[in-house]
Write an enzyme that holds these catalytic residues in place. Sequence first.
Site, mmCIF file in Angstrom:
data_model
loop_
_atom_site.group_PDB
_atom_site.id
_atom_site.type_symbol
_atom_site.label_atom_id
_atom_site.label_comp_id
_atom_site.label_asym_id
_atom_site.label_seq_id
_atom_site.Cartn_x
_atom_site.Cartn_y
_atom_site.Cartn_z
ATOM 1 N N ASP A 11 -56.191 -24.116 24.291
ATOM 2 C CA ASP A 11 -55.054 -24.797 23.651
ATOM 3 C C ASP A 11 -55.505 -25.783 22.578
ATOM 4 O OD1 ASP A 11 -53.320 -23.584 25.658
ATOM 5 O OD2 ASP A 11 -54.089 -25.110 27.021
ATOM 6 N N ASN A 36 -53.282 -13.496 28.941
ATOM 7 C CA ASN A 36 -53.262 -14.733 29.715
ATOM 8 C C ASN A 36 -53.348 -15.971 28.835
ATOM 9 O OD1 ASN A 36 -55.885 -13.798 29.075
ATOM 10 N ND2 ASN A 36 -56.809 -15.145 30.588
ATOM 11 N N HIS A 39 -52.084 -17.951 21.356
ATOM 12 C CA HIS A 39 -52.419 -18.689 20.146
ATOM 13 C C HIS A 39 -51.128 -18.938 19.369
ATOM 14 C CE1 HIS A 39 -56.873 -17.214 20.161
ATOM 15 N NE2 HIS A 39 -56.573 -18.013 21.153
ATOM 16 N N SER A 40 -50.725 -20.197 19.271
ATOM 17 C CA SER A 40 -49.465 -20.539 18.615
ATOM 18 C C SER A 40 -49.681 -20.785 17.131
ATOM 19 C CB SER A 40 -48.846 -21.779 19.266
ATOM 20 O OG SER A 40 -48.509 -21.505 20.604
ATOM 21 N N LYS A 330 -55.138 -32.353 16.506
ATOM 22 C CA LYS A 330 -54.253 -33.254 17.257
ATOM 23 C C LYS A 330 -54.566 -34.736 17.080
ATOM 24 C CE LYS A 330 -51.771 -30.127 19.680
ATOM 25 N NZ LYS A 330 -50.630 -30.215 20.549
#
Length: 424
Positions: A11, A36, A39-40, A330
């Site tokens: 993530d 499973n 990838h956004s 992030k």
Amino acid sequence: MDIVLGLQWGDEGKGKFIDLISEGYHMTARFNGGANAGHSIERNGKRITLKSLPSGIFMKGVQNVIGTGTVLDPVSLRKEILNLKQFDETIEPENSLMISKKAHLVLPTHRLLDCFMEDNPDYTTIGTTRNGIAQAYSNKILRQNLRVGDIDAPDFRNKVEQILERDYRLLAGGDMVLPSLEEISSEFFEAIDFLKKFTRTETELVLNTALSEGKKILAEGSEAVMLDIDHGTYPYVTSSSTTAAGACVGLGVSPKKVGEIFGIAKAYCTRVGNGMFPTEIFDSVGEEIRQKGNEFGSNTGRPRRIGWLDLPALRYAIMITGTTQVILTKADVLSGMESVAVCTHYELEDGNLARTSGTLPENARPVLKQMKGWEGDITAIQGSSNLPEELKAFLSFLNDELGVPITYLSTGPGRDEILKLNSK
């Protein structure tokens, strides 16, 4: 061949970075994992999660490969491609996607067995996504599974039905409520017919031929280093190799042909499922980061566990993979915090300090360094010289501690919200 890897527990934002740079490559290739992981990617104000498809699928003229080291769920792939076409009707995966004949299939009962083991107290609860990935890989190792190349065999349907019936007999001994065998078989074979629309070939030959012709390939990893089956925090790991070496094995490309190894890391840590997590934050600060960073599984929707940036684990991941460039994501989520913390060492029970570690001993105490936070919205910043001084100090500290340059900084979720910090 260049490689993109996650350096933490997944993530980290690999899909966004791959989408950004893939236009500079002739091919993008997935080398491990299955449905499973997600990838956004954000495009034109919309968000989509790719599970099995390589993130270069959006680029015109780029060939996309699902490699030998993956496990492929035909039902999931069909849904993913149909969803992709709704998201962007100009994409034609039938013309830009090829699948390795040697990739193993995820069968419907693999999902059921996954759920059975997660809910049964006789087994260790891992916290899987319940997509049957481990069951497909385990049957691959046991030499009891079927591969993509088998779907053209005249006895393929009989072999699948034999396996499904065998698995149902095993599952029938438990208390699990099972869907009808006819229902899951019908859905599976319908997805197999859909799969036949796509090129299925010996992708290792295609990839090596492309490299010999001077073409550029980007290998895309699923999950992340700390979830590697061999080098991660076992048993709370995935079922495949997530390292740069795993890319070579999963695609059939020699290590001699590897160039850059891009390692993606967040400015803090997250983890989904069970397992060791020394820097985990349990108070309101962790919840604030979770909400601000939208830290919920892209595949499952589960809330992610939140922790401060863990340098011992990050150094370990960089060492194991041979990472040449770090991409930090992030940082925008931490904007506005009075201070941010970074774990620089673990203090062990015997009093020694561990500067690099992949085992993350449960009784180790994280030694945290508090750093001054940064203010303001950094998403619109165009040049690295315009970053807040506190963020510059944070980046400089990480560069010194990791010994590998941070070359990109993601400043927001949008595709263009990323800064190139320095060139190699």
